[in-house]
Enzyme design. Structure first.
Site, PDB file in Angstrom:
ATOM      1  N   GLU A  25       0.835  -1.208   0.000  1.00  0.00           N
ATOM      2  CA  GLU A  25       0.000   0.000   0.000  1.00  0.00           C
ATOM      3  C   GLU A  25       0.870   1.258   0.000  1.00  0.00           C
ATOM      4  O   GLU A  25       2.074   1.196   0.245  1.00  0.00           O
ATOM      5  CB  GLU A  25      -0.919   0.000   1.218  1.00  0.00           C
ATOM      6  N   LYS A 159      -3.777  -2.101  14.454  1.00  0.00           N
ATOM      7  CA  LYS A 159      -3.047  -1.149  15.279  1.00  0.00           C
ATOM      8  C   LYS A 159      -3.637  -1.085  16.681  1.00  0.00           C
ATOM      9  O   LYS A 159      -4.844  -1.002  16.845  1.00  0.00           O
ATOM     10  CB  LYS A 159      -3.068   0.235  14.639  1.00  0.00           C
TER      11      LYS A 159
HETATM   12  N1  PSU Z   1      -0.672   0.604   8.950  1.00  0.00           N
HETATM   13  C1  PSU Z   1       0.374   1.368   9.286  1.00  0.00           C
HETATM   14  N2  PSU Z   1       0.333   2.692   9.011  1.00  0.00           N
HETATM   15  C2  PSU Z   1      -0.726   3.242   8.350  1.00  0.00           C
HETATM   16  C3  PSU Z   1      -1.830   2.430   7.981  1.00  0.00           C
HETATM   17  C4  PSU Z   1      -1.752   1.118   8.313  1.00  0.00           C
HETATM   18  O1  PSU Z   1       1.339   0.880   9.872  1.00  0.00           O
HETATM   19  O2  PSU Z   1      -0.710   4.424   8.069  1.00  0.00           O
HETATM   20  C5  PSU Z   1      -2.988   2.997   7.195  1.00  0.00           C
HETATM   21  C6  PSU Z   1      -3.491   1.896   6.268  1.00  0.00           C
HETATM   22  O3  PSU Z   1      -3.482   2.409   4.955  1.00  0.00           O
HETATM   23  C7  PSU Z   1      -4.892   1.612   6.736  1.00  0.00           C
HETATM   24  C8  PSU Z   1      -5.291   2.970   7.202  1.00  0.00           C
HETATM   25  O4  PSU Z   1      -5.712   1.117   5.695  1.00  0.00           O
HETATM   26  O5  PSU Z   1      -4.136   3.409   7.925  1.00  0.00           O
HETATM   27  C9  PSU Z   1      -6.537   2.937   8.048  1.00  0.00           C
HETATM   28  O6  PSU Z   1      -7.065   4.223   8.102  1.00  0.00           O
HETATM   29  P1  PSU Z   1      -8.541   4.469   8.681  1.00  0.00           P
HETATM   30  O7  PSU Z   1      -8.426   4.071  10.126  1.00  0.00           O
HETATM   31  O8  PSU Z   1      -8.786   5.947   8.493  1.00  0.00           O
HETATM   32  O9  PSU Z   1      -9.468   3.567   7.914  1.00  0.00           O
END
Ligand code: PSU
Ligand code: MN
Length: 303
Positions: A25, A159
């Protein structure tokens, strides 16, 4: 209508030769890590995958084209840009149709990987149910995508800034297999343990590939989350990271941070308060995930 997709030469060759490919990604580059560590990590992860005999395909939208495989100049431009869109399922089509540039989250990367015929994707950690979601309704579109799109996502769990029990509940409701690699507990991103039992466990890449193949055979649609614990030498134990996460969340509430800005805000705050240790850990776990994803991609092709 022709799909608005552009493949790098490296990925074109791998597809033509039916070689294993691992998708990556780009939100982790633009919104997940500071410059220049984001660029160094993006390059290092690609090379980790190449060293395993697999082709990396970093995915992003650039000037309205879905790019599968980025050049080094593209990586550099993304890593340094400051107001790139963060694209999930909801904004992907808009960004492509209006010629925008944007980084793909787990959800959008899964969609693009499936369009490109790539079945394995390595990331840091997926988005999930945010703490306080009973009030904010903030639940990442990554969860819905895992239910819909047939791609294996390898992450170090979700996370730890999230509500992990609720995240696992939603994944179960939506029928997403959650398989933890080589341990019984579901990992918590920076820490190996979450005190939550993983729904499933696998000890080899072959088992994971076989389970995914069986989903196709049984016509059980959707993806899979492979949870790969951070290597022991790089982890931040739960009792050390938990208070930092709690302070970060309080701070985000006090500053009124909402929606797409929440995850980047928390990651940046935790990075500052751990003196960069959270970032070192994040880099180590992405590398570890790239390695496992490569083994799964090879297993899918050759077994
Ligand atoms: N994992 C990481 N760092 C990130 C992300 C994931 O270590 O920045 C990103 C991924 O792209 C994931 C997104 O899909 O954060 C999720 O964002 P949200 O909680 O706004 O859906
Ligand atoms: Mn959200």
């Amino acid at each position: 209508m022709k799909l608005p997709i552009e493949f790098s030469a490296e990925v074109t060759n791998a597809l033509a030769a039916d070689k294993p490919i691992v998708a990556l990604e780009s939100t982790i580059i633009t919104h997940g890590m500071p410059y220049p560590q984001n660029l160094d990590t993006a390059r290092m992860i690609e090379n980790e995958i190449r060293d395993a005999g697999v082709t990396p395909a970093t995915i992003a939208v650039m000037d309205g084209a879905i790019r599968i495989g980025l050049s080094d100049e593209d990586l550099e431009a993304l890593a340094q840009s400051e107001n790139v869109m963060k694209l999930s399922r909801a904004d992907l089509s808009y960004a492509v149709a209006t010629g925008r540039t944007g980084a793909t989250t787990v959800a959008a990367t899964m969609i693009c990987a499936e369009l490109a015929g790539i079945k394995v994707f390595a990331t840091g950690g997926i988005g999930g149910v945010h703490r306080g979601a009973e009030n904010s309704f903030d639940i990442s579109a990554d969860l819905e995508e895992l239910a819909k799109t047939a791609v294996i996502v390898v992450g170090a769990g979700a996370k730890a800034i999230l509500d992990l029990p609720k995240t696992l509940e939603i994944l179960e409701t939506k029928g997403v297999p959650v398989i933890t690699y080589c341990q019984d507990q579901f990992p918590a991103f920076w820490s190996r343990n979450s005190n939550l039992k993983s729904p499933l466990r696998a000890d080899t890449a072959d088992e994971i590939a076989a389970a995914f193949n069986m989903q196709e055979v049984l016509d059980v649609n959707g993806g899979m989350l492979v949870a790969n614990p951070v290597p022991e030498e790089s982890e931040i134990p739960q009792d050390e990271i938990t208070p930092v996460i709690e302070r970060a969340i309080n701070e985000s509430v006090m500053q009124g941070i909402e929606a797409k800005a929440v995850t980047p805000f928390l990651l940046q705050w935790i990075f500052e308060k751990t003196g960069g240790r959270s970032l070192e850990c994040n880099i180590a776990l992405v590398k570890n995930n790239a390695r496992l994803a490569s083994e799964i991609a090879k297993s899918l092709k050759f077994k």
